[in-house]
Enzyme design. Structure first.
Site, PDB file in Angstrom:
ATOM      1  N   ARG A  36       0.821  -1.217   0.000  1.00 49.03           N
ATOM      2  CA  ARG A  36       0.000   0.000   0.000  1.00 49.03           C
ATOM      3  C   ARG A  36       0.855   1.268   0.000  1.00 49.03           C
ATOM      4  O   ARG A  36       0.482   2.273  -0.603  1.00 49.03           O
ATOM      5  CB  ARG A  36      -0.955  -0.009   1.198  1.00 49.03           C
ATOM      6  N   GLY A 351      -9.951  -8.150  -1.062  1.00 52.09           N
ATOM      7  CA  GLY A 351      -8.764  -8.469  -0.268  1.00 52.09           C
ATOM      8  C   GLY A 351      -8.181  -9.846  -0.508  1.00 52.09           C
ATOM      9  O   GLY A 351      -6.982 -10.001  -0.716  1.00 52.09           O
ATOM     10  N   GLY A 374     -13.164  -3.553   0.527  1.00 51.02           N
ATOM     11  CA  GLY A 374     -14.553  -3.101   0.655  1.00 51.02           C
ATOM     12  C   GLY A 374     -14.928  -2.093  -0.416  1.00 51.02           C
ATOM     13  O   GLY A 374     -16.038  -2.120  -0.960  1.00 51.02           O
TER      14      GLY A 374
END
Length: 393
Positions: A36, A351, A374
């Site tokens: 990330r 995920g 999500g």
């Protein structure tokens, strides 16, 4: 949906406040996967290349209580952020307040101030306007590059846009471009591979994509609710009794629309659920009594391969089995390899499917691997994401 991007705003001599998704996994204070952080680098570096600009970086980390547990402190990311950017990084003791404002004012061109965890304040998740305004005092311009939190209307993702000129970073822009492409004008055949444990968490995606897809491949634990509805034996496999009517309704709609639905036609089963469980192949569509399905079998894999080979557009969300256990990873691994080899536009979101392509080192061969679990799910469901809507042109 068209969004304003960092290239649309003049960032020279500006203090740029950037919302990133640095919610990275940590073990004993050490980052175990910096994906990330890596994905945010193009935006951070572009901003720092603008003459006279400096950076104020904010993110949440984990789910801290109001006790402000040290294990969720952004301070743990300071050294790695400095290493990745090659810049001087300081971590503030908080994310709002006079002391932080002073640190932001004193920033010199090319320097980075890393704010403390935004979720140390309950006002963050409440999208409190007063809290958003305090955050806005730390910059001249706001950039949101945190697609992973775009489905949440929080102070640092949505509320703050009411107080500063706002735009999307490169990662946010890329996420929107790819999801819009597959949802608004997908080339056919369009194959959607939807897996995971529960029908309840994926039925909205299935139904929202029904008018777009040529073929649905349904795998993982959720497939066994569909098989049970069709009258097949599922042994001790996972199923959701409360969603059997929903599953039947979806199958009826798909048949009426002429959309193909592929369900497991053979299985890899075990007597118990566990990493050391002994895998057995069940060659029939029915799962033997006393066994639970843990992965798809070779006939199912072959059927999926033939659909993926011809796909012009492909979306994958959710694994085909319990891929975390090596004995039951083959189905997910082979599907990941087929997706990587697909010549059409390929998008992986969610995920677990992202974890799978990373585990099998195939991410570089896929057109777009989403950073938002999500958020990608809600985008595929056709929901408006607050963090994205706030940045639209």
């Amino acid at each position: 949906m068209s969004v304003v991007t960092v290239k649309d705003l003049d960032l020279k001599n500006k203090k740029v406040l950037v919302r990133v998704d640095f919610n990275v996994p940590l073990k004993e204070g050490k980052i175990t996967d910096d994906t990330r952080m890596q994905r945010a680098l193009p935006t951070l570096k572009y901003i720092l290349e603008q003459e006279g600009s400096s950076l104020v970086v904010m993110s949440h980390l984990g789910r801290p209580s109001e006790a402000r547990e040290p294990r969720f402190s952004m301070k743990q990311l300071e050294a790695h952020l400095a290493e990745l950017t090659g810049c001087s990084v300081k971590t503030a003791g908080d994310c709002v307040g006079p002391e932080v404002e002073s640190m932001a004012r004193e920033l010199k061109a090319g320097e980075i101030l890393l704010l403390e965890n935004t979720r140390y304040h309950k006002e963050e998740k409440k999208n409190d306007p007063g809290f958003a305004e305090k955050l806005a005092k730390l910059g001249d311009v706001y950039v949101n590059d945190a697609f992973g939190t775009a489905h949440r209307a929080h102070a640092s993702t949505e509320g703050i846009t009411k107080f500063l000129p706002s735009c999307a970073g490169f990662l946010m822009e890329k996420e929107c471009l790819f999801f819009d492409k597959v949802l608004e004008a997908p080339e056919k055949p369009f194959v959607a591979i939807i897996g995971g444990a529960k029908v309840s968490s994926k039925i909205a995606v299935l139904e929202s994509m029904l008018d777009k897809c040529s073929t649905f491949v349904i795998g993982g634990g959720m497939a066994y609710t569909f098989l049970k509805v069709q009258g097949h034996k599922i042994g001790d496999s996972l199923f959701e009794e409360d969603f059997m009517d929903t599953a039947q309704s979806f199958l009826d709609k798909a048949e009426k629309a002429g959309v193909e639905v592929i369900l497991p036609m053979d299985h890899v089963v075990a007597s118990t659920f566990g990493e050391d469980a002994v895998p057995e192949t069940a060659d029939s569509i029915d799962v033997p009594e006393g066994k639970l399905a843990m992965d798809i079998g070779p006939k199912t894999i072959a059927a999926i391969k033939s659909r993926i080979e011809n796909a012009k557009t492909l979306v994958w969300n959710g694994p085909m089995g319990v891929f975390e256990f090596d004995n039951f990873a083959r189905g997910t691994l082979e599907v990941a390899q087929f997706v990587a080899a697909c010549k059409g536009t390929t998008v992986v979101g969610g995920g677990d499917s992202v974890a799978a392509v990373n585990k099998f080192k195939l991410a570089e061969k896929i057109d777009h691997v989403s950073t938002g679990g999500g958020a990608s799910l809600e985008y595929l469901e056709g929901k408006a994401l607050p963090g994205v809507i706030a940045l639209r042109k």
